[in-house]
Design an enzyme around this catalytic site. Structure first.
Site, short mmCIF file in Angstrom:
data_model
loop_
_atom_site.label_atom_id
_atom_site.label_comp_id
_atom_site.label_asym_id
_atom_site.label_seq_id
_atom_site.Cartn_x
_atom_site.Cartn_y
_atom_site.Cartn_z
N CYS A 214 13.66 10.81 6.78
CA CYS A 214 13.55 10.51 8.20
C CYS A 214 14.88 10.74 8.92
O CYS A 214 14.90 11.01 10.11
CB CYS A 214 13.11 9.07 8.39
SG CYS A 214 14.24 7.92 7.58
N GLU B 83 9.81 1.37 10.81
CA GLU B 83 10.83 2.42 10.66
C GLU B 83 10.07 3.74 10.73
O GLU B 83 9.31 4.07 9.82
CB GLU B 83 11.57 2.24 9.33
CG GLU B 83 12.33 0.92 9.29
CD GLU B 83 13.11 0.67 8.00
OE1 GLU B 83 12.90 1.39 7.01
OE2 GLU B 83 13.93 -0.25 8.00
N LYS C 290 0.88 -1.18 0.00
CA LYS C 290 0.00 0.00 0.00
C LYS C 290 0.91 1.23 0.00
O LYS C 290 1.43 1.64 1.04
CB LYS C 290 -0.88 -0.03 1.25
CG LYS C 290 -2.24 0.62 1.09
CD LYS C 290 -2.22 2.09 0.80
CE LYS C 290 -1.95 2.93 2.03
NZ LYS C 290 -1.76 4.37 1.69
N GLU D 186 9.26 16.35 15.66
CA GLU D 186 9.69 16.20 14.27
C GLU D 186 8.89 17.16 13.38
O GLU D 186 7.67 17.18 13.43
CB GLU D 186 9.45 14.76 13.80
CG GLU D 186 9.91 14.52 12.37
CD GLU D 186 9.52 13.14 11.82
OE1 GLU D 186 8.35 12.74 11.94
OE2 GLU D 186 10.41 12.47 11.28
P1 NAD Z 1 2.33 8.43 7.44
O1 NAD Z 1 2.55 7.63 8.66
O2 NAD Z 1 1.33 9.50 7.45
O3 NAD Z 1 1.91 7.49 6.22
C1 NAD Z 1 2.68 6.37 5.84
C2 NAD Z 1 1.79 5.34 5.19
O4 NAD Z 1 0.89 4.81 6.15
C3 NAD Z 1 0.93 5.87 4.05
O5 NAD Z 1 0.91 4.89 3.03
C4 NAD Z 1 -0.43 6.01 4.71
O6 NAD Z 1 -1.51 5.93 3.80
C5 NAD Z 1 -0.43 4.82 5.64
N1 NAD Z 1 -1.34 4.92 6.79
C6 NAD Z 1 -1.70 6.03 7.48
N2 NAD Z 1 -2.54 5.69 8.49
C7 NAD Z 1 -2.70 4.33 8.44
C8 NAD Z 1 -3.45 3.40 9.21
N3 NAD Z 1 -4.19 3.76 10.25
N4 NAD Z 1 -3.38 2.09 8.86
C9 NAD Z 1 -2.62 1.68 7.82
N5 NAD Z 1 -1.91 2.53 7.04
C10 NAD Z 1 -1.93 3.84 7.36
O7 NAD Z 1 3.77 8.97 7.04
P2 NAD Z 1 4.12 9.97 5.88
O8 NAD Z 1 3.60 11.33 6.26
O9 NAD Z 1 3.72 9.36 4.60
O10 NAD Z 1 5.74 9.98 5.94
C11 NAD Z 1 6.49 10.83 6.74
C12 NAD Z 1 6.87 10.15 8.05
O11 NAD Z 1 7.55 8.94 7.78
C13 NAD Z 1 7.83 10.96 8.89
O12 NAD Z 1 7.44 10.85 10.24
C14 NAD Z 1 9.17 10.26 8.69
O13 NAD Z 1 10.10 10.46 9.72
C15 NAD Z 1 8.75 8.85 8.57
N6 NAD Z 1 9.76 8.06 7.86
C16 NAD Z 1 10.55 7.19 8.57
C17 NAD Z 1 11.53 6.44 7.93
C18 NAD Z 1 12.45 5.49 8.67
O14 NAD Z 1 13.14 4.70 8.01
N7 NAD Z 1 12.51 5.53 9.98
C19 NAD Z 1 11.68 6.56 6.56
C20 NAD Z 1 10.86 7.45 5.87
C21 NAD Z 1 9.88 8.19 6.53
C1 6OH Z 2 13.93 7.83 5.46
O1 6OH Z 2 13.31 8.75 4.97
C2 6OH Z 2 15.04 7.18 4.83
C3 6OH Z 2 15.21 5.87 4.96
C4 6OH Z 2 16.29 5.23 4.30
C5 6OH Z 2 16.37 3.89 4.21
O2 6OH Z 2 15.46 3.08 4.69
C6 6OH Z 2 17.51 3.28 3.57
O3 6OH Z 2 17.50 2.05 3.48
O4 6OH Z 2 18.44 3.98 3.14
#
Ligand code: NAD
Ligand code: 6OH
Length: 484
Positions: free
Chosen positions: A286, A252, A176, A388
């Site tokens: 992230c 993550e 998804k 964040e």
């Molecule tokens: P988000 O959590 O809003 O959405 C991520 C995904 O989850 C989307 O596909 C969304 O449709 C889905 N989703 C939302 N609510 C859901 C639910 N209740 N059940 C199932 N699916 C659901 O995140 P975003 O705004 O798309 O991305 C930004 C965030 O992601 C930031 O907080 C960033 O730090 C984090 N991030 C973390 C990493 C990591 O590796 N740690 C990497 C990239 C992004």
């Molecule tokens: C977050 O936005 C970045 C994540 C990066 C990875 O998961 C990667 O494998 O480099």
């Protein structure tokens, strides 16, 4: 108008409803995305379950790895299409998508194909009570149907980072993608099909989170595990959804990452490394740094250098090769980031540069651009130093001792990444070992070796992916004990 479809059981499938896919660079509608309802999510999960026991299951590890190498080749054969789709969906500069997102997608498939071919199994020779012996060995089996939920910031990179090891371990997946960035997940279906991966092994359902495809997938009783990248709060919601069926999760999540800069650093290299860690992808990674701790003797000079760096970044069309910063992902995300710019001011920050929205006097004014922004002067307790923001923004604080810097860097509920900048390597090692994070970089940032553990502590995640850690999450071990 272009349509972006679901991909189920090897077919591109239209749902009953559509939603618009917006180009964040100018607010235009790029495509209509076909939303998967409960019925289509059920179909996708059923097809993944069927495929699990079908031809995919019967392939040898060597044959499975061959298919994954072919997916990498097929991604490269469609390189320009992937770059164009990623740029249109995210607004990221074409140069960035060409050097980071799409090459990493191919690399993800190659690395996990390599790894599964050489994966060792654990074995122990065991003494039995009667003085004889037994042999224990653990075999890897797939988890089953894996639900993969990913965000919008590095859509294809993060999707393939999970799909490649899941497939390498013999699982089937239902993906998804984010509702903001649906394009490359459906394009990947074409590469997967061309690589002769059987129908049902890779499925895509488009839609939103709550009461939509995301939630239908995580609640589904026939999904065996959920791997998720996104916000910490969404991780908590998904955890509630999977609790009744006790699915294993790999999360993550978000970060509020710190950089610690010592006065003995290589000044020029550090400024450019730290600035990249703040502004890359318009701060929407992230791993991006939002908190900078600078040793006092170089504080003023460092603030000035970061200001200069921010002011020379070129904001512009993602399609121009010389653009450094594209827009934020959406109008609502820009409102969120701007609300933090206001909060920082209300909390008493001194604005060093930025703080608002740029003007172009062309169609980019309809896009979701924002100025790269630098603040100083906030107490460590300020919300804008604690939460964040996920935009091109940082706050700089001076420090006087190593211990003080470590304490401030670690004073967060998150724990994803940290970077340390010093020419004293002994100190680099020492400070790195004190960081409460999953990933520490010394004199670099976002330098990746895909075999290393990747993940976060606290609100930044659960579990590790990367290398054998991915193989461990995406497989079940069955220990076989043989009395000899
Ligand atoms: P988000 O959590 O809003 O959405 C991520 C995904 O989850 C989307 O596909 C969304 O449709 C889905 N989703 C939302 N609510 C859901 C639910 N209740 N059940 C199932 N699916 C659901 O995140 P975003 O705004 O798309 O991305 C930004 C965030 O992601 C930031 O907080 C960033 O730090 C984090 N991030 C973390 C990493 C990591 O590796 N740690 C990497 C990239 C992004
Ligand atoms: C977050 O936005 C970045 C994540 C990066 C990875 O998961 C990667 O494998 O480099």
């Amino acid at each position: 108008m272009k349509s972006i479809l679901n991909y189920i059981d090897g077919q591109f499938v239209r749902g009953k409803r559509e939603f618009p896919d917006i180009n964040p660079a100018d607010g235009s509608v790029i495509a209509e995305v076909s939303e998967a309802d409960q019925f289509l999510v059920d179909e996708a999960v059923n097809s993944a379950r069927k495929a699990l026991r079908g031809p995919w299951w019967r392939l040898s590890v060597r044959e499975r790895a061959q298919r994954l190498y072919r997916v990498a080749d097929e991604i490269e054969a469609r390189f320009d299409c992937f770059v164009a789709a990623e740029v249109a969906d995210t607004g990221k500069p074409i140069a960035l998508a060409s050097r980071l997102d799409v090459p990493r997608a191919a690399a993800n498939f190659r690395v996990f194909a390599d790894l599964i071919k050489s994966a060792a199994i654990e074995s122990f020779q065991t003494e039995t009570p009667d003085g004889k012996s037994a042999l224990n060995y653990a075999i890897r089996k797939p988890l089953g149907v894996v639900g993969v939920i990913v965000p919008w910031n590095l859509p294809l990179l993060l999707l393939t980072w999970k799909v490649a090891p899941a497939l390498a371990c013999g699982n089937t997946v239902v993906v998804k993608p984010s509702e903001e960035t649906p394009g490359t997940a459906t394009l990947l279906a074409e590469a997967i099909k061309a690589a002769d991966i059987p129908g049902g092994v890779y499925n895509v359902v488009h839609g939103f989170g709550p009461s939509s495809a995301g939630e239908f997938l995580t609640r589904h009783p026939d999904v065996n595990a959920v791997t998720f990248t996104g916000e910490s709060q969404t991780g908590a919601n998904i955890m509630r959804a999977v609790a009744p069926t006790l699915k294993p999760v790999s999360f993550e999540l978000g970060g509020k990452n710190a950089a610690i800069v010592f006065a003995d650093c290589d000044f020029e290299e550090t400024v450019s490394g730290v600035a990249e860690s703040v502004f890359l992808n318009t701060g929407q990674v992230c791993l991006c740094t939002e908190r900078l701790y600078i040793e006092r003797p170089i504080f003023d000079r460092f603030v000035e250098a970061v200001k200069q760096n921010a002011e020379t970044l070129k904001l512009g069309s993602p399609l121009e090769r010389t653009t450094d910063l594209g827009p934020l992902i959406s109008q609502s995300h820009r409102e969120k980031v701007l609300s933090y710019y206001k909060l920082a001011r209300d909390e008493g920050a001194t604005l060093v540069t930025g703080g608002g929205v740029p003007r172009f006097d062309n169609p980019l004014d309809q896009g979701f651009y924002i100025q790269p922004t630098v603040y100083v002067g906030l107490p460590e307790t300020a919300r804008s130093v604690k939460e964040e923001i996920f935009g091109p923004v940082c706050h700089l604080t001076p420090f006087d001792s190593e211990d003080e810097a470590i304490a401030m860097a670690n004073d967060t509920k998150y724990g994803l990444a940290a970077s340390i900048w010093t020419s004293n390597l002994k100190r680099g090692h020492r400070v790195a070992q004190e960081m409460n994070v999953g990933i520490t970089w010394v004199n670099c940032w976002f330098l990746r070796d895909l075999r290393t553990p990747f993940g976060g502590v606290g609100l930044s995640g659960i579990g590790r992916e990367g290398g054998k850690h991915s193989l461990d999450f995406y497989s079940e071990l069955n220990n076989v004990c043989i009395r000899l």
